[in-house]
Write a protein that holds these residues in place. Structure first.
Motif, PDB file in Angstrom:
ATOM      1  N   UNK A 283     -26.125 -24.113   1.269  1.00  0.00           N
ATOM      2  CA  UNK A 283     -25.700 -25.083   0.450  1.00  0.00           C
ATOM      3  C   UNK A 283     -26.776 -24.348  -0.726  1.00  0.00           C
ATOM      4  N   UNK A 284     -26.258 -24.469  -2.013  1.00  0.00           N
ATOM      5  CA  UNK A 284     -26.988 -23.973  -3.188  1.00  0.00           C
ATOM      6  C   UNK A 284     -28.023 -24.728  -3.348  1.00  0.00           C
ATOM      7  N   UNK A 285     -28.044 -26.037  -3.442  1.00  0.00           N
ATOM      8  CA  UNK A 285     -29.242 -26.989  -3.740  1.00  0.00           C
ATOM      9  C   UNK A 285     -30.369 -26.660  -2.760  1.00  0.00           C
ATOM     10  N   UNK A 286     -29.863 -26.646  -1.237  1.00  0.00           N
ATOM     11  CA  UNK A 286     -30.940 -26.347  -0.344  1.00  0.00           C
ATOM     12  C   UNK A 286     -31.702 -24.996  -0.400  1.00  0.00           C
ATOM     13  N   UNK A 287     -30.764 -24.050  -0.684  1.00  0.00           N
ATOM     14  CA  UNK A 287     -31.146 -22.693  -0.851  1.00  0.00           C
ATOM     15  C   UNK A 287     -32.140 -22.588  -2.077  1.00  0.00           C
ATOM     16  N   UNK A 288     -32.060 -23.079  -3.075  1.00  0.00           N
ATOM     17  CA  UNK A 288     -32.939 -23.007  -4.357  1.00  0.00           C
ATOM     18  C   UNK A 288     -34.186 -23.507  -3.881  1.00  0.00           C
ATOM     19  N   UNK A 289     -34.139 -24.698  -3.378  1.00  0.00           N
ATOM     20  CA  UNK A 289     -35.415 -25.411  -2.980  1.00  0.00           C
ATOM     21  C   UNK A 289     -36.170 -24.728  -2.024  1.00  0.00           C
ATOM     22  N   UNK A 290     -35.686 -24.079  -1.164  1.00  0.00           N
ATOM     23  CA  UNK A 290     -36.470 -23.312  -0.012  1.00  0.00           C
ATOM     24  C   UNK A 290     -36.992 -22.167  -0.984  1.00  0.00           C
ATOM     25  N   UNK A 291     -36.385 -21.444  -1.576  1.00  0.00           N
ATOM     26  CA  UNK A 291     -36.989 -20.258  -2.615  1.00  0.00           C
ATOM     27  C   UNK A 291     -38.187 -20.702  -3.237  1.00  0.00           C
ATOM     28  N   UNK A 292     -37.831 -22.026  -3.873  1.00  0.00           N
ATOM     29  CA  UNK A 292     -38.927 -22.390  -4.735  1.00  0.00           C
ATOM     30  C   UNK A 292     -40.221 -23.007  -3.922  1.00  0.00           C
ATOM     31  N   UNK A 293     -40.125 -23.409  -2.698  1.00  0.00           N
ATOM     32  CA  UNK A 293     -40.966 -23.754  -1.786  1.00  0.00           C
ATOM     33  C   UNK A 293     -41.881 -22.500  -1.576  1.00  0.00           C
ATOM     34  N   UNK A 294     -41.188 -21.479  -0.974  1.00  0.00           N
ATOM     35  CA  UNK A 294     -41.854 -20.191  -0.781  1.00  0.00           C
ATOM     36  C   UNK A 294     -42.635 -19.532  -1.799  1.00  0.00           C
ATOM     37  N   UNK A 295     -41.978 -19.523  -2.958  1.00  0.00           N
ATOM     38  CA  UNK A 295     -42.677 -19.391  -4.219  1.00  0.00           C
ATOM     39  C   UNK A 295     -43.906 -19.911  -4.696  1.00  0.00           C
ATOM     40  N   UNK A 296     -43.730 -21.444  -4.624  1.00  0.00           N
ATOM     41  CA  UNK A 296     -44.848 -22.184  -4.910  1.00  0.00           C
ATOM     42  C   UNK A 296     -45.943 -22.069  -3.809  1.00  0.00           C
ATOM     43  N   UNK A 297     -45.800 -21.838  -2.733  1.00  0.00           N
ATOM     44  CA  UNK A 297     -46.813 -21.547  -1.450  1.00  0.00           C
ATOM     45  C   UNK A 297     -47.507 -20.221  -2.027  1.00  0.00           C
ATOM     46  N   UNK A 298     -46.865 -19.416  -2.452  1.00  0.00           N
ATOM     47  CA  UNK A 298     -47.834 -17.764  -2.616  1.00  0.00           C
ATOM     48  C   UNK A 298     -48.077 -17.839  -4.135  1.00  0.00           C
ATOM     49  N   UNK A 299     -47.914 -18.909  -4.767  1.00  0.00           N
ATOM     50  CA  UNK A 299     -48.331 -18.886  -6.558  1.00  0.00           C
ATOM     51  C   UNK A 299     -49.890 -18.546  -6.279  1.00  0.00           C
ATOM     52  N   UNK A 300     -50.220 -17.531  -7.212  1.00  0.00           N
ATOM     53  CA  UNK A 300     -51.430 -17.222  -7.468  1.00  0.00           C
ATOM     54  C   UNK A 300     -52.200 -16.374  -6.330  1.00  0.00           C
ATOM     55  N   UNK A 301     -51.295 -15.906  -5.264  1.00  0.00           N
ATOM     56  CA  UNK A 301     -51.734 -15.127  -4.173  1.00  0.00           C
ATOM     57  C   UNK A 301     -51.122 -13.628  -4.412  1.00  0.00           C
ATOM     58  N   UNK A 302     -51.957 -12.520  -4.135  1.00  0.00           N
ATOM     59  CA  UNK A 302     -51.655 -11.459  -4.504  1.00  0.00           C
ATOM     60  C   UNK A 302     -51.037 -10.840  -2.877  1.00  0.00           C
ATOM     61  N   UNK A 303     -50.105  -9.964  -3.063  1.00  0.00           N
ATOM     62  CA  UNK A 303     -49.548  -9.127  -1.948  1.00  0.00           C
ATOM     63  C   UNK A 303     -50.354  -8.525  -0.830  1.00  0.00           C
ATOM     64  N   UNK A 304     -51.562  -8.079  -1.540  1.00  0.00           N
ATOM     65  CA  UNK A 304     -52.541  -7.521  -0.636  1.00  0.00           C
ATOM     66  C   UNK A 304     -53.180  -8.342   0.192  1.00  0.00           C
ATOM     67  N   UNK A 305     -53.265  -9.829  -0.319  1.00  0.00           N
ATOM     68  CA  UNK A 305     -54.071 -10.588   0.487  1.00  0.00           C
ATOM     69  C   UNK A 305     -53.153 -11.053   1.947  1.00  0.00           C
ATOM     70  N   UNK A 306     -51.802 -10.632   1.821  1.00  0.00           N
ATOM     71  CA  UNK A 306     -50.811 -11.513   2.886  1.00  0.00           C
ATOM     72  C   UNK A 306     -50.625 -10.342   3.962  1.00  0.00           C
ATOM     73  N   UNK A 307     -50.778 -10.544   5.183  1.00  0.00           N
ATOM     74  CA  UNK A 307     -50.350  -9.851   6.440  1.00  0.00           C
ATOM     75  C   UNK A 307     -49.469 -10.601   7.121  1.00  0.00           C
ATOM     76  N   UNK A 308     -48.191 -10.109   7.505  1.00  0.00           N
ATOM     77  CA  UNK A 308     -47.132 -10.859   8.438  1.00  0.00           C
ATOM     78  C   UNK A 308     -47.292  -9.982   9.816  1.00  0.00           C
ATOM     79  N   UNK A 309     -47.453 -10.746  10.645  1.00  0.00           N
ATOM     80  CA  UNK A 309     -47.368  -9.949  12.010  1.00  0.00           C
ATOM     81  C   UNK A 309     -46.117 -10.331  12.643  1.00  0.00           C
ATOM     82  N   UNK A 310     -45.093  -9.500  13.227  1.00  0.00           N
ATOM     83  CA  UNK A 310     -44.019  -9.985  14.081  1.00  0.00           C
ATOM     84  C   UNK A 310     -44.436  -9.821  15.456  1.00  0.00           C
TER      85      UNK A 310
END
Length: 127
Positions: free
Chosen positions: A97-124
């Motif tokens: 759903x376009x509305x839901x999809x854009x909201x999730x993208x906004x949420x992910x963007x909001x959470x990392x606002x002000x965070x540098x990529x080098x600060x984040x480590x993702x472990x699978x």
């Protein structure tokens, strides 16, 4: 603050969970009017942008940490991979759903606002 670590946490909520058993469990828990479950499944508002999970994504708490470590697993049956990683994949079918999809993208963007990529480590993790 030095570090922030999560172990397969539903940072983007449970609204996109495709596991039928988890959905049934969430529905059952909601019949008890458990507020936290309603918030995690984003059932606390008609519009996803009015939900608690969306609103809390707008707080800028992660920028205070030097290191952010997010553990996730594709094999996790409870938390979706992208919710645990706070990462939206282009080829995901979860956000049809376009509305839901854009909201999730906004949420992910909001959470990392002000965070540098080098600060984040993702472990699978694979079991």
């Amino acid at each position: 603050m030095h570090g922030f670590c999560t172990l397969s946490s539903p940072h983007l909520g449970y609204a996109t969970c495709k596991n039928k058993l988890v959905k049934i469990g969430l529905w059952f828990m909601q019949t008890w009017k458990t507020k936290s479950i309603q918030q995690l499944s984003m059932g606390d508002a008609q519009d996803i942008t009015d939900s608690f999970m969306y609103k809390i994504s707008q707080f800028r708490g992660l920028k205070w940490f030097k290191h952010i470590v997010l553990f996730s697993s594709v094999q996790d049956g409870y938390v979706t991979f992208d919710s645990a990683r706070i990462q939206i994949f282009k080829n995901t079918s979860t956000y049809d759903q376009q509305k839901q999809g854009s909201a999730y993208i906004e949420m992910a963007t909001n959470i990392f606002d002000g965070v540098e990529d080098a600060q984040v480590t993702r472990v699978d993790v694979n079991f």
